[in-house]
Design a protein around this motif. Structure first.
Motif, PDB file in Angstrom:
ATOM      1  N   VAL A   1      32.549 -22.027   5.020  1.00 23.68           N
ATOM      2  CA  VAL A   1      33.984 -21.748   5.181  1.00 23.68           C
ATOM      3  C   VAL A   1      34.372 -22.667   6.454  1.00 23.68           C
ATOM      4  CG1 VAL A   1      35.901 -20.387   5.045  1.00 23.68           C
ATOM      5  CG2 VAL A   1      34.035 -19.892   3.575  1.00 23.68           C
ATOM      6  N   TYR A   2      34.972 -23.345   6.507  1.00 24.98           N
ATOM      7  CA  TYR A   2      35.864 -24.181   7.537  1.00 24.98           C
ATOM      8  C   TYR A   2      37.102 -24.115   7.577  1.00 24.98           C
ATOM      9  CZ  TYR A   2      31.134 -26.557   8.137  1.00 24.98           C
ATOM     10  OH  TYR A   2      30.038 -26.894   8.132  1.00 24.98           O
ATOM     11  N   TRP A   3      37.837 -23.389   8.474  1.00 24.38           N
ATOM     12  CA  TRP A   3      39.393 -23.224   8.557  1.00 24.38           C
ATOM     13  C   TRP A   3      39.903 -22.932   7.235  1.00 24.38           C
ATOM     14  CZ3 TRP A   3      41.508 -22.044  12.685  1.00 24.38           C
ATOM     15  CH2 TRP A   3      40.941 -22.248  14.081  1.00 24.38           C
ATOM     16  N   TYR A   4      39.230 -21.986   6.247  1.00 22.31           N
ATOM     17  CA  TYR A   4      39.807 -21.559   5.104  1.00 22.31           C
ATOM     18  C   TYR A   4      39.563 -22.426   3.847  1.00 22.31           C
ATOM     19  CZ  TYR A   4      42.190 -18.202   8.064  1.00 22.31           C
ATOM     20  OH  TYR A   4      42.652 -17.226   9.026  1.00 22.31           O
ATOM     21  N   SER A   5      38.734 -23.498   4.288  1.00 22.70           N
ATOM     22  CA  SER A   5      38.498 -24.619   3.212  1.00 22.70           C
ATOM     23  C   SER A   5      37.286 -24.950   3.500  1.00 22.70           C
ATOM     24  CB  SER A   5      39.227 -25.770   3.717  1.00 22.70           C
ATOM     25  OG  SER A   5      39.263 -26.773   2.700  1.00 22.70           O
ATOM     26  N   THR A   6      36.627 -26.216   2.568  1.00 23.77           N
ATOM     27  CA  THR A   6      35.200 -26.333   2.520  1.00 23.77           C
ATOM     28  C   THR A   6      35.129 -27.659   3.375  1.00 23.77           C
ATOM     29  OG1 THR A   6      33.801 -27.082   0.875  1.00 23.77           O
ATOM     30  CG2 THR A   6      35.895 -28.038   0.447  1.00 23.77           C
ATOM     31  N   THR A   7      33.877 -28.234   3.504  1.00 25.83           N
ATOM     32  CA  THR A   7      33.448 -29.455   3.997  1.00 25.83           C
ATOM     33  C   THR A   7      34.475 -30.593   3.538  1.00 25.83           C
ATOM     34  OG1 THR A   7      31.771 -30.440   2.657  1.00 25.83           O
ATOM     35  CG2 THR A   7      31.129 -28.592   4.402  1.00 25.83           C
ATOM     36  N   SER A   8      34.578 -31.864   4.285  1.00 31.23           N
ATOM     37  CA  SER A   8      35.207 -32.765   3.934  1.00 31.23           C
ATOM     38  C   SER A   8      34.568 -33.551   2.646  1.00 31.23           C
ATOM     39  CB  SER A   8      35.473 -33.730   4.982  1.00 31.23           C
ATOM     40  OG  SER A   8      34.248 -34.187   5.510  1.00 31.23           O
ATOM     41  N   GLN A   9      33.244 -33.625   2.719  1.00 32.01           N
ATOM     42  CA  GLN A   9      32.354 -34.354   1.883  1.00 32.01           C
ATOM     43  C   GLN A   9      32.635 -33.474   0.256  1.00 32.01           C
ATOM     44  OE1 GLN A   9      31.436 -37.201   1.730  1.00 32.01           O
ATOM     45  NE2 GLN A   9      29.504 -37.343   0.792  1.00 32.01           N
ATOM     46  N   MET A  10      32.713 -32.291   0.329  1.00 35.49           N
ATOM     47  CA  MET A  10      32.910 -31.474  -0.981  1.00 35.49           C
ATOM     48  C   MET A  10      34.306 -31.354  -1.387  1.00 35.49           C
ATOM     49  SD  MET A  10      31.482 -29.192  -3.047  1.00 35.49           S
ATOM     50  CE  MET A  10      30.351 -28.397  -2.391  1.00 35.49           C
ATOM     51  N   LYS A  11      35.300 -31.683  -0.332  1.00 35.80           N
ATOM     52  CA  LYS A  11      36.946 -31.827  -0.786  1.00 35.80           C
ATOM     53  C   LYS A  11      37.024 -33.329  -1.524  1.00 35.80           C
ATOM     54  CE  LYS A  11      41.049 -30.874  -0.770  1.00 35.80           C
ATOM     55  NZ  LYS A  11      41.474 -31.716  -1.953  1.00 35.80           N
ATOM     56  N   ALA A  12      36.000 -34.300  -0.752  1.00 38.37           N
ATOM     57  CA  ALA A  12      36.151 -35.500  -1.583  1.00 38.37           C
ATOM     58  C   ALA A  12      35.703 -35.477  -2.760  1.00 38.37           C
ATOM     59  CB  ALA A  12      35.304 -36.578  -0.543  1.00 38.37           C
ATOM     60  N   PHE A  13      34.418 -35.013  -3.259  1.00 38.58           N
ATOM     61  CA  PHE A  13      33.997 -34.662  -4.550  1.00 38.58           C
ATOM     62  C   PHE A  13      35.044 -34.017  -5.317  1.00 38.58           C
ATOM     63  CE2 PHE A  13      31.688 -31.777  -7.338  1.00 38.58           C
ATOM     64  CZ  PHE A  13      31.016 -32.783  -8.333  1.00 38.58           C
ATOM     65  N   MET A  14      35.561 -33.016  -5.054  1.00 34.33           N
ATOM     66  CA  MET A  14      36.642 -32.582  -5.815  1.00 34.33           C
ATOM     67  C   MET A  14      37.727 -33.065  -6.100  1.00 34.33           C
ATOM     68  SD  MET A  14      35.333 -29.145  -6.214  1.00 34.33           S
ATOM     69  CE  MET A  14      36.789 -28.394  -6.896  1.00 34.33           C
ATOM     70  N   ASP A  15      38.069 -34.145  -5.019  1.00 32.69           N
ATOM     71  CA  ASP A  15      39.242 -35.005  -5.430  1.00 32.69           C
ATOM     72  C   ASP A  15      38.911 -35.975  -6.181  1.00 32.69           C
ATOM     73  OD1 ASP A  15      40.995 -33.368  -3.579  1.00 32.69           O
ATOM     74  OD2 ASP A  15      40.886 -34.838  -2.187  1.00 32.69           O
ATOM     75  N   ARG A  16      37.741 -36.339  -6.276  1.00 34.96           N
ATOM     76  CA  ARG A  16      37.429 -37.711  -7.136  1.00 34.96           C
ATOM     77  C   ARG A  16      37.298 -37.253  -8.612  1.00 34.96           C
ATOM     78  NH1 ARG A  16      34.616 -41.788  -4.850  1.00 34.96           N
ATOM     79  NH2 ARG A  16      34.754 -42.812  -7.135  1.00 34.96           N
ATOM     80  N   ILE A  17      37.176 -35.947  -8.927  1.00 36.48           N
ATOM     81  CA  ILE A  17      36.988 -35.618 -10.546  1.00 36.48           C
ATOM     82  C   ILE A  17      38.482 -36.103 -11.044  1.00 36.48           C
ATOM     83  CG2 ILE A  17      37.110 -33.490 -11.857  1.00 36.48           C
ATOM     84  CD1 ILE A  17      35.351 -31.903  -9.756  1.00 36.48           C
ATOM     85  N   THR A  18      39.207 -36.174 -10.338  1.00 32.54           N
ATOM     86  CA  THR A  18      40.556 -36.858 -10.827  1.00 32.54           C
ATOM     87  C   THR A  18      40.436 -38.214 -11.398  1.00 32.54           C
ATOM     88  OG1 THR A  18      41.873 -35.524  -8.886  1.00 32.54           O
ATOM     89  CG2 THR A  18      42.937 -37.594 -10.175  1.00 32.54           C
TER      90      THR A  18
END
Length: 154
Positions: free
Chosen positions: A78-95
């Motif tokens: 947990v980084y500042w109530y969120s995830t790592t930037s790489q995990m966030k990019a992965f999640m965004d790319r599901i779009t």
């Protein structure tokens, strides 16, 4: 063999330290439950783009492989109530799969799958903001939440 029982589990993790608390948590989970580990930090995952111009990107190959698993275990500090930037990019790319008529049927296969979350932080529990990103996204995709495990790390 334990690994054979859950060989259809993908453990997807990312961390600023490849050998840190998250990898320890992933290794412990894998030893007990089995599964195949995918470290997102080993892949090139570009930020989401409307024009879908991704040079040298690994997302589609990785995601296609992950679609073959019935249970996804998402692991992140947990980084500042969120995830790592790489995990966030992965999640965004599901779009990419949501707005492409050819890829949509593949995304719909997630409706028969489950997901779990592994988290760690200095705090004794993961904040709702962290968990909600994963829960809301994967619930939206039709996946069934299975479990969450949090480790208080130093």
């Amino acid at each position: 063999m334990q690994g054979k029982l859950n060989s259809n589990t993908a453990i997807i993790f990312s961390s600023a330290r490849k050998i840190g608390n998250t990898s320890l948590q992933v290794n412990d989970y894998t030893a007990k439950q089995g599964g195949q580990v995918f470290c997102l930090d080993d892949f090139v995952i570009s930020p989401y783009r409307y024009d879908k111009q991704y040079q040298g990107d690994d997302f589609y190959i990785l995601f296609e492989q992950l679609l073959t698993f019935d249970h996804w275990v998402i692991a992140s500090p947990v980084y500042w109530y969120s995830t790592t930037s790489q995990m966030k990019a992965f999640m965004d790319r599901i779009t990419d799969y949501m707005d492409d008529e050819v890829l949509k049927p593949k995304l719909r296969t997630l409706r028969q799958k489950q997901f779990s979350i592994l988290s760690n932080a200095a705090s004794p529990s993961a904040p709702d903001a962290f968990l909600d990103m994963f829960k809301h996204t994967f619930n939206y995709l039709g996946m069934t939440f299975k479990t969450h495990s949090h480790v208080q790390a130093s």
